[in-house]
Design an enzyme around this catalytic site. Structure first.
Site, mmCIF file in Angstrom:
data_model
loop_
_atom_site.group_PDB
_atom_site.id
_atom_site.type_symbol
_atom_site.label_atom_id
_atom_site.label_comp_id
_atom_site.label_asym_id
_atom_site.label_seq_id
_atom_site.Cartn_x
_atom_site.Cartn_y
_atom_site.Cartn_z
ATOM 1 N N LYS A 22 -4.911 -10.029 -7.866
ATOM 2 C CA LYS A 22 -6.189 -10.309 -7.184
ATOM 3 C C LYS A 22 -7.216 -9.224 -7.522
ATOM 4 O O LYS A 22 -6.839 -8.073 -7.782
ATOM 5 C CB LYS A 22 -5.976 -10.436 -5.676
ATOM 6 C CG LYS A 22 -5.881 -9.135 -4.941
ATOM 7 C CD LYS A 22 -5.978 -9.286 -3.432
ATOM 8 C CE LYS A 22 -5.823 -7.874 -2.873
ATOM 9 N NZ LYS A 22 -5.762 -7.726 -1.465
ATOM 10 N N LYS A 60 0.816 -1.222 0.000
ATOM 11 C CA LYS A 60 0.000 0.000 0.000
ATOM 12 C C LYS A 60 0.847 1.269 0.000
ATOM 13 O O LYS A 60 0.351 2.342 -0.329
ATOM 14 C CB LYS A 60 -0.942 0.008 1.209
ATOM 15 C CG LYS A 60 -2.114 -0.946 1.027
ATOM 16 C CD LYS A 60 -3.164 -0.760 2.102
ATOM 17 C CE LYS A 60 -4.319 -1.724 1.885
ATOM 18 N NZ LYS A 60 -5.257 -1.754 2.998
ATOM 19 N N LYS A 94 -10.356 -3.559 -4.804
ATOM 20 C CA LYS A 94 -10.967 -2.242 -5.008
ATOM 21 C C LYS A 94 -9.917 -1.185 -5.329
ATOM 22 O O LYS A 94 -10.239 -0.120 -5.817
ATOM 23 C CB LYS A 94 -11.819 -1.837 -3.807
ATOM 24 C CG LYS A 94 -11.121 -1.946 -2.483
ATOM 25 C CD LYS A 94 -12.116 -2.091 -1.334
ATOM 26 C CE LYS A 94 -11.424 -2.712 -0.124
ATOM 27 N NZ LYS A 94 -12.305 -3.376 0.785
#
Ligand code: TYM
Length: 351
Positions: A208, A125, A211
């Site tokens: 994967k 992230k 969102k």
């Protein structure tokens, strides 16, 4: 070890389950459902289940307060529409139970800095913006997740593959705490069902479904117009060749579609693959598009209906929070005593 009370039925305690989901999108996607949420639904019948919408995790990255509020209620409605039944389980919002933040502080004081820095989700992230721009909240995110699980003495935690490392950290913290302060926490087992633990992006089948993907084209949002989802399935990237068979290395795109088809229809992957033997990719995609549309059409309608009665959603969450707090506060009181905090009110015995 603490006494375990079943929250919703008398008699012998059923195993505990806890899981959480972030309200960080307007809609859950098919990866959330197949990797985790459908297990939430099935496990609530034979477990004492606690399901949590983790709004405190959602503020670790940039967000808008009004949208967060909407998404938290939207998440509640979607979970109920999917079959999470507030009469069968305890459904609640994390920030309604202050013990989550309180236990997170304690667990943070047992977590090594280097240990937290090794979490791959944190590294992923922050890969783009750099760690200097990340918040301390994002860094300690897995510690809060450990507190979520441990407050309820969960035996099992249904999640997708991407949460495995966070559960390993939780288990390490249990060992450390119990060793230092005496048996306090149950060691939770990840409940990760391999076949659907990592649903892939339809446009990028080696990544994967997420969102945070750069494009929405590969994500099946459960609240999309059914026609839009059908179209996304029909436009899914497929692999070279024509034959339909399951092979994640040679045919990641087709294997992903077969996995989705199998999970939504209840048929085995082999059975689905055999149906399309000699027929090619087009037929598979067309039929799967229909299966997906048939799944999301009633789900979407039910979610919209539930969102019309905000007062009812609020009442469900209020009741869930009260039930969750009754368990969480007992665990926290035990923890505070074990770690040496002086009680705020003197106990009966010391009066
Ligand atoms: P979150 O909100 O990102 O995702 C919710 C659940 O969906 C699963 N999932 C997937 N499964 C299969 N394939 C995919 N493509 C896919 N994408 C998402 C996730 O594994 C997850 O189970 N940190 C957690 C939330 C959390 C939590 C907890 C979970 C907070 N506290 C305590 C369990 C226990 C998260 O970000 O999930």
């Amino acid at each position: 070890m603490m006494m375990r009370m079943s929250s919703s039925s008398p008699g012998p305690a059923r195993p505990r389950v806890l899981s959480g989901i972030q309200p960080t999108a307007d809609s859950f996607h098919l990866g959330n459902y197949l990797g985790a949420l459908r297990h939430w639904v099935s496990m609530q019948f034979d477990h004492d289940a606690f399901y949590c919408i983790v709004d405190m995790h959602a503020i670790t990255v940039d967000y808008d307060p009004q949208i967060l509020r909407e998404r938290t209620l939207g998440s509640t409605a979607q979970l109920i529409a999917m079959g999470v039944d507030p009469r069968q389980c305890t459904l609640f919002v994390q920030s309604h139970v202050p013990e989550h933040a309180q236990l997170a502080w304690v667990m943070g004081c047992l977590t090594g800095f280097g240990e937290a820095a090794r979490m791959t989700q944190f590294k992923d992230k922050t890969a783009k913006g750099g760690q200097d721009r990340a918040t301390v909240g994002l860094f300690t995110y897995p510690v809060l997740q450990a507190a979520d699980i441990l407050l309820y003495q969960a035996d099992r935690v249904p999640v997708g593959e991407d949460q495995r490392q966070h559960l390993e950290l939780t288990r390490d913290l249990v060992g450390r705490f119990n060793h230092r302060f005496g048996e306090t926490f149950t060691l939770p087992e990840p409940h990760i069902i391999k076949d659907t633990a990592k649903i892939s992006d339809l446009q990028e089948p080696t990544a994967k479904m997420s969102k945070s993907a750069s494009s929405n084209a590969g994500i099946v949002d459960l609240l999309d117009e059914p026609k839009t989802s059908g179209k996304k399935i029909r436009s899914a990237v497929t692999d070279s060749g024509r034959e339909v068979y399951f092979d994640e290395v040679e045919k990641p795109g087709i294997s992903n579609l077969l996995t989705i088809y199998s999970a939504l229809s209840g048929r085995t992957v082999e059975d689905v693959a055999a149906t399309y033997d000699g027929r090619g990719y087009g037929d598979l995609k067309k039929d799967l598009a229909q299966v997906v549309e048939d799944f999301i059409t009633p789900f979407r309608a039910r979610t919209i209906e539930l969102l019309e009665d905000r007062a009812e959603l609020d009442a469900i969450l209020r009741e869930g929070a009260a039930r969750a707090r009754s368990v969480a506060s007992e665990t926290l009181a035990d923890v505070y005593e074990r770690i040496g905090f002086v009680p705020a009110t003197p106990s009966e015995s010391s009066r």
